[in-house]
Write a protein that holds these residues in place. Structure first.
Motif, PDB file in Angstrom:
ATOM      1  N   ARG A   1      -5.803 102.002 -38.922  1.00  0.00           N
ATOM      2  CA  ARG A   1      -7.220 101.670 -38.719  1.00  0.00           C
ATOM      3  C   ARG A   1      -7.684 102.118 -37.342  1.00  0.00           C
ATOM      4  O   ARG A   1      -8.776 102.661 -37.185  1.00  0.00           O
TER       5      ARG A   1
ATOM      6  N   LYS B  63     -11.171 112.171 -42.934  1.00  0.00           N
ATOM      7  CA  LYS B  63     -10.300 111.115 -42.401  1.00  0.00           C
ATOM      8  C   LYS B  63      -8.867 111.607 -42.200  1.00  0.00           C
ATOM      9  O   LYS B  63      -7.899 110.902 -42.511  1.00  0.00           O
TER      10      LYS B  63
ATOM     11  N   SER C 254      -7.628 106.127 -37.044  1.00  0.00           N
ATOM     12  CA  SER C 254      -8.601 106.828 -37.904  1.00  0.00           C
ATOM     13  C   SER C 254     -10.042 106.703 -37.402  1.00  0.00           C
ATOM     14  O   SER C 254     -10.931 107.392 -37.895  1.00  0.00           O
TER      15      SER C 254
ATOM     16  N   ASP D 198      -6.307 102.299 -48.176  1.00  0.00           N
ATOM     17  CA  ASP D 198      -6.662 101.655 -49.447  1.00  0.00           C
ATOM     18  C   ASP D 198      -5.481 100.900 -50.043  1.00  0.00           C
ATOM     19  O   ASP D 198      -5.612  99.762 -50.486  1.00  0.00           O
TER      20      ASP D 198
ATOM     21  N   ARG E  66      -7.732 107.347 -45.405  1.00  0.00           N
ATOM     22  CA  ARG E  66      -8.338 106.406 -46.360  1.00  0.00           C
ATOM     23  C   ARG E  66      -7.389 106.118 -47.524  1.00  0.00           C
ATOM     24  O   ARG E  66      -7.318 104.996 -48.018  1.00  0.00           O
TER      25      ARG E  66
END
Length: 368
Positions: free
Chosen positions: A269, A280, A272, A327, A323
């Motif tokens: 997190r 990303k 990025s 996820d 991402r």
């Protein structure tokens, strides 16, 4: 048609129709909710022809009958109603009167005859499934479903029997693949079926906060049905063949990394933040005893974070879309380790949750 009902019960049942009603207005009646009053209860139904929901509530029915009215407006009226008791009455020309305290609303409706039929399922066609396991299976696969409408068979989650009372769910968008297997009993499936993403999103909503209860689930022809308490949800299955997912699951990834899930999630997190908005892209560099995660963007700058870990393999640099990793890490249970196995910079990597043999996630690398 005339009945009295508690505002709270009516609102709770009407809530389930809100995510289902057709927004695009291709057929005006699909923006409506069907209200059916019979001897001792009232049923509310909504559908967009692909997904449908029907809920029931107790009511004092003084006149049986049916009508359809705009689902969104009725929900807003009931939500703002001043008193705890509602009185609904059908007027001439398919209007509906809603009374609560000193408030009176009259809504334009449409005749119920034009409303699509709800599919009929026999009790024998339904299997009992633990709600918490079904919710976990949906949450850990639905994020991988493709949103590309040209790849129709990937727009849902593939469900099949895996033997020994196990059910397998698989979703992929061509860049990543999520697979989960859990022992929830047989669903009497002769072959795999594809459940649409919208339908599963509604099922997930239905199962939220459901605790350790059970739901009934069954399939007939091109329909699937899920029943929880007084709410029935059906969905039209996606036609077409799901690709052979077994071919993309790597068998010979020898470079294995074990790392705390939460530590990796937070590091990704942070790094990025400075990756490109569109792709990303982040870089993972494996070295003896260390994982380095970095992002570089000529417009924004660069970020790097190093994590100490037990790794004795050869050095390797692999690019990923952050991402796709965020996820999967976000839907796995908090705490514990994840195991990521690599082959080389161009081959798919495999992610597993420590201590869970029933879940795997394949992610394609990205050239940076």
């Amino acid at each position: 048609m005339e009945f009295r009902a508690k505002r709270g019960d009516f609102l709770a049942t009407l809530y389930w129709t809100q995510g289902v009603v057709e927004r695009r207005n291709t057929m005006p009646i699909l923006a409506n909710v069907l209200i059916e009053a019979s001897k001792s209860d009232v049923r509310l139904t909504a559908t967009d022809l692909e997904v449908g929901v029907r809920g029931r509530l107790d009511a004092e029915v003084s006149g049986e009958g049916t009508i359809t009215v705009n689902a969104k407006k009725l929900y807003e009226i009931v939500r703002e109603a001043p008193e705890e008791t509602l009185q609904l009455k059908r007027l001439e020309n398919d209007w509906l009167e809603v009374k609560s305290g000193k408030s009176v609303f009259k809504i334009v409706g449409m005749e119920a005859r034009e409303f699509p039929q709800f599919p009929k399922f026999e009790k024998e066609q339904l299997s009992t499934v633990p709600a918490n396991l079904l919710r976990e299976m949906i949450e850990q696969t639905i994020f991988s479903v493709s949103v590309d409408e040209t790849r129709y068979s990937l727009n849902g989650v593939f469900v099949e029997e895996a033997g020994s009372g196990k059910i397998r769910m698989v979703a992929t968008d061509g860049h990543r693949l999520a697979l989960i297997e859990r022992e929830i009993g047989s669903l009497n499936l002769d072959k795999g079926v594809i459940l649409p993403r919208k339908g599963l999103a509604e099922v997930r909503k239905l199962l939220e906060g459901g605790g350790d209860g059970v739901v009934s689930m069954g399939f007939k022809e091109n329909m699937g049905l899920i029943v929880k308490d007084d709410v029935e949800l059906f969905m039209r299955l996606i036609e077409g063949d799901f690709p052979d997912y077994t071919k993309v699951i790597p068998k010979d990834n020898t470079q294995v990394v074990r790392i705390e899930k939460d530590e990796l999630l937070h590091a990704l997190r942070r790094v990025s933040i400075l990756s490109s908005e569109r792709y990303k892209g982040i870089k993972m560099e494996l070295k003896q005893g260390q994982l380095s995660i970095s992002a570089s963007n000529p417009d924004l700058g660069e970020a790097v974070e190093e994590i100490d870990m037990d790794y004795q393999g050869k050095s390797l640099v692999v690019g990923f879309n952050a991402r796709y990793l965020l996820d999967v890490l976000a839907v796995l249970e908090t705490g514990g380790e994840v195991e990521i196995s690599f082959k080389d910079a161009l081959s798919p990597s495999l992610l597993k949750k420590g201590g869970d043999d029933g879940y795997l996630y394949v992610v394609m690398p990205m050239r940076l």
